[in-house]
Design an enzyme around this catalytic site. Structure first.
Site, PDB file in Angstrom:
ATOM      1  N   HIS A   9       0.825  -1.200   0.000  1.00 44.98           N
ATOM      2  CA  HIS A   9       0.000   0.000   0.000  1.00 44.98           C
ATOM      3  C   HIS A   9       0.868   1.262   0.000  1.00 44.98           C
ATOM      4  CE1 HIS A   9      -3.161   2.801   1.802  1.00 44.98           C
ATOM      5  NE2 HIS A   9      -3.646   2.416   0.657  1.00 44.98           N
ATOM      6  N   GLU A  22     -10.829  10.729  -5.016  1.00 45.54           N
ATOM      7  CA  GLU A  22      -9.679  10.511  -4.113  1.00 45.54           C
ATOM      8  C   GLU A  22      -9.373  11.707  -3.227  1.00 45.54           C
ATOM      9  OE1 GLU A  22      -6.050   9.474  -6.111  1.00 45.54           O
ATOM     10  OE2 GLU A  22      -5.033   9.013  -4.255  1.00 45.54           O
ATOM     11  N   HIS A  38      -9.995   9.952   5.323  1.00 48.94           N
ATOM     12  CA  HIS A  38      -8.802   9.479   6.053  1.00 48.94           C
ATOM     13  C   HIS A  38      -8.464  10.464   7.174  1.00 48.94           C
ATOM     14  CE1 HIS A  38      -6.777   5.982   4.087  1.00 48.94           C
ATOM     15  NE2 HIS A  38      -7.546   6.303   3.064  1.00 48.94           N
TER      16      HIS A  38
HETATM   17 CU1  CUO Z   1      -4.885   3.765  -0.333  1.00 42.30          CU
HETATM   18 CU2  CUO Z   1      -7.335   5.367   1.164  1.00 42.30          CU
HETATM   19  O1  CUO Z   1      -5.575   4.515   1.389  1.00 42.30           O
HETATM   20  O2  CUO Z   1      -6.199   5.208  -0.526  1.00 42.30           O
END
Ligand code: CUO
Length: 690
Positions: free
Chosen positions: A200, A341, A360
């Site tokens: 990630h 995003e 987030h």
């Molecule tokens: Cu990869 Cu939310 O963490 O985009």
């Protein structure tokens, strides 16, 4: 690459186990160390010296210098990502390798180490003159982001007391962040897997949402943002079902207490703090953090969400010029990915905001929304740590659902879209040594990772942490394809999904399609007649090899063996091989394996081969660096859309070029020792040891 070693130590101290130091021009030293200039060489003797050319003009670094060295750095923070973007821009614009090296050395002891490492990593994988360097593993540079903090005091003791070469690996307990009183803990092995978190981090490194346009604006990046995260949720759900847990529940109600808590047990070495936990039943509130310049209300998220749904249902977005931009069958998902995003490619940030990123942030600051307690963000604020927290999956399941809403507005695939004239896939079979046919075997395995690169101010020489992760026995697919036409090229697409839902009922296609995880995709030549295709699990286009994830990745250190060196992936983006298959269950978790061979002619992408073939080992989730995404189909094809009329089950969905096979994943609760060589300690070198 030595610039990455021991990120908070001054640059003139020897780096790496071979104690390489930089011949830093006196003018480059930070004021505090200038008085040491004359005696630096004698204080830190030994090893090699890398000459550094002194630049006459240092570019204006005031923007990246805006963050102090000991402040936490978060890419989800718009002001931090602007600073990093500026630094990337400055480093990208250096005229030569020498100039890049010199400026990097100048920056290293001045810029926030986490930002510096991030920016330099982005630069190294994007500049033609550095593209072939292998980045060190992020978990070696910043081990504290990836493992239980208790390991570090033990590692300090071991490296101070025991000579390099005789040190014992520090074992990280399997269960360190919680116990089974927390229902979510059953799946912590997935959330806290080092390889998954590394993937990630790398993905967001390769696909930053801010920075120079030529780095951000990669082929189909918005769509890949959707697809890679969709696959994470599919994989997580498969993992949950195999542990007798329900599928993850979307975080839809932003006023309700969040039932899942998370206590990370991670140190934040840069900020000299622990990572803040989130207790159960925390409630989201408006964020007003002036220091980080992050201010938004939960109401903002609501407005952005409503506008995004409005756009999806209207079939167009409104761009900043006030024009309608249609969300077409092929382009719509890419536009929405960037907009939701949001990346700097969002066509109207004023109207659609930054839903995903600020989600987030809202979660990351839930414990201190106005900074009155001077607390840092939680794990959701960093792409290296976000996937540890159960809330990550609830948030991303929500985000994914928005994309699915869009996918439900575009036409389904017709039989013609799916078929491949005169090609019949007759069977697929999975085999692994010593196992019944069509069975995957999973178990625990231990692996070691070297901490020495990331432990500053300690004696040199390797010191390993040993942790336990999921693993499966390597296997092969055997696919039989009958081609009644002439010789041609086919694309083999292999997926796996659970067969039964939470109630033990067979899945309907409508739901099951979202649970198909991609296992592999490759192109093959089909001769006329019967074709038998054999493919190994280790060749998967989704994964990177085990030794890339878990062994030393620095090119300035020898790889553990030559085979590993040959298969070395240069960029580290890719799902870890050990997590290719879900854990399954002791009784044998029932799944359906799906294989499709589509017409390669329609799948082909002109110029999909980059100028330098690096970072193409895990192209399904990571793309190919400096090249177009290597598959012309919509990502997730053929499962990315709702089925044509009349299709209720997977069986009804199949065209002759597809086949399914019932398979089981059988888990055995045993632990296998680390692979050989992983603990091959390198001797310490240089006078700074001991
Ligand atoms: Cu990869 Cu939310 O963490 O985009």
């Amino acid at each position: 690459l030595y610039l990455f070693d021991r990120p908070t130590e001054p640059i003139f101290i020897g780096k790496g186990d071979d104690n390489v130091s930089f011949d830093v021009p006196t003018e480059y030293l930070i004021d505090r160390y200038k008085p040491l200039a004359s005696d630096i060489q004698t204080r830190f003797p030994g090893g090699k010296t890398v000459p550094i050319t002194k630049l006459n003009n240092i570019p204006d670094l005031s923007i990246p210098l805006g963050l102090s060295r000991d402040a936490p750095f978060s890419l989800f923070n718009p002001s931090h990502s602007k600073m990093a973007a500026k630094l990337i821009d400055i480093l990208m614009n250096t005229k030569s390798y020498d100039e890049l090296l010199s400026l990097s050395v100048y920056c290293r002891d001045r810029i926030n180490p986490y930002m510096f490492t991030y920016a330099l990593s982005v630069v190294i994988i994007h500049r033609p003159d550095t593209r072939n360097l292998r980045l060190p593993s992020h978990s070696e540079m910043f081990p504290s982001l990836y493992m239980d903090s208790s390991v570090f005091s033990r590692a300090r003791e071991e490296s101070a007391v025991v000579q390099a070469g005789s040190r014992t690996p520090i074992e990280i307990p399997h269960d360190y962040s919680a116990n089974n009183l927390d229902a979510e803990h059953r799946i912590s092995y997935f959330r806290e897997d080092i390889g998954i978190n590394l993937h990630h981090w790398h993905w967001h490194l390769v696909y930053p949402f801010d920075g120079p346009l030529n780095i951000v604006n990669k082929d189909r990046r918005g769509e890949l943002f959707f697809y890679m995260h969709q696959q994470i949720i599919a994989r997580y759900n498969m993992e949950r079902l195999s542990n007798n847990m329900n599928r993850v529940v979307r975080l839809t109600n932003w006023n309700e207490p969040i039932a899942e808590g998370y206590f990370p047990k991670l140190d934040n070495i840069l900020a000299n703090r622990v990572w803040p936990p989130r207790p159960v039943n925390a409630v989201l509130t408006n964020i007003s953090r002036e220091v980080e310049q992050i201010t938004f209300d939960i109401e903002d998220l609501v407005r952005w969400r409503d506008r995004i749904f409005n756009a999806i249902h209207s079939g167009f977005i409104i761009n900043t010029a006030g024009q309608q931009v249609r969300l077409t069958e092929n382009e719509g998902i890419n536009i929405l990915g960037n907009l939701i995003e949001a990346s700097i490619l969002s066509q109207n940030p004023n109207l659609y905001g930054s839903l995903h990123n600020n989600g987030h942030n809202a979660i990351a600051y839930i414990h201190d929304p106005d900074n009155r307690f001077l607390e840092n963000y939680g794990v959701m604020g960093d792409s290296a740590t976000a996937m540890r927290d159960p809330i990550f999956y609830r948030w991303h399941a929500y985000i994914d659902d928005i994309f699915q809403e869009f996918k439900s507005t575009i036409p389904s695939y017709s039989i013609q879209n799916l078929g491949f004239d005169s090609v019949n896939v007759q069977s697929v079979e999975v085999t692994a040594t010593g196992l019944p046919r069509n069975e995957f075997a999973t178990f625990w395995q231990q692996s070691d990772t070297d901490l020495s690169r990331g432990l500053d101010f300690l004696p040199r020489g390797s010191i390993f942490a040993r942790f336990t992760h999921l693993q499966h026995a390597p296997f092969s697919y055997k696919i039989v394809v009958e081609n009644n036409g002439n010789q041609r090229v086919g694309t083999v697409r292999i997926f796996l999904a659970p067969k039964f839902d939470e109630r033990g009922l067979p899945f309907l296609f409508r739901e099951q399609r979202k649970l198909f995880v991609e296992l592999d995709k490759f192109s093959t030549s089909l001769k006329r007649g019967r074709n038998e295709i054999v493919r190994r699990s280790t060749d998967s286009s989704v994964t990177i090899p085990h030794e890339v994830t878990y062994r030393n990745q620095g090119s300035n250190r020898p790889a553990a063996n030559t085979e590993a060196a040959a298969t070395f992936n240069f960029c580290g983006c890719g799902w870890p091989q050990n997590m290719l298959i879900a854990k399954g269950s002791v009784d044998g978790f029932q799944c359906q394996l799906f294989v499709m061979v589509s017409n390669g002619e329609n799948d082909q992408v002109p110029n999909a081969q980059g100028d330098a073939q690096v970072c193409d080992d895990a192209s399904s989730y990571c793309g190919v660096l400096n090249s177009r995404y290597p598959d012309a189909r919509s990502m997730g094809y053929p499962f990315d859309r709702t089925p044509r009329d009349g299709v209720v089950t997977l069986q009804q969905f199949l065209t002759p070029n597809m086949v399914t096979q019932d398979v089981r994943i059988r888990f055995t609760n045993r632990t296998v020792a680390p692979l050989q060589n992983t603990t091959a300690s390198r001797p310490a070198a240089g006078a700074t040891s001991g």
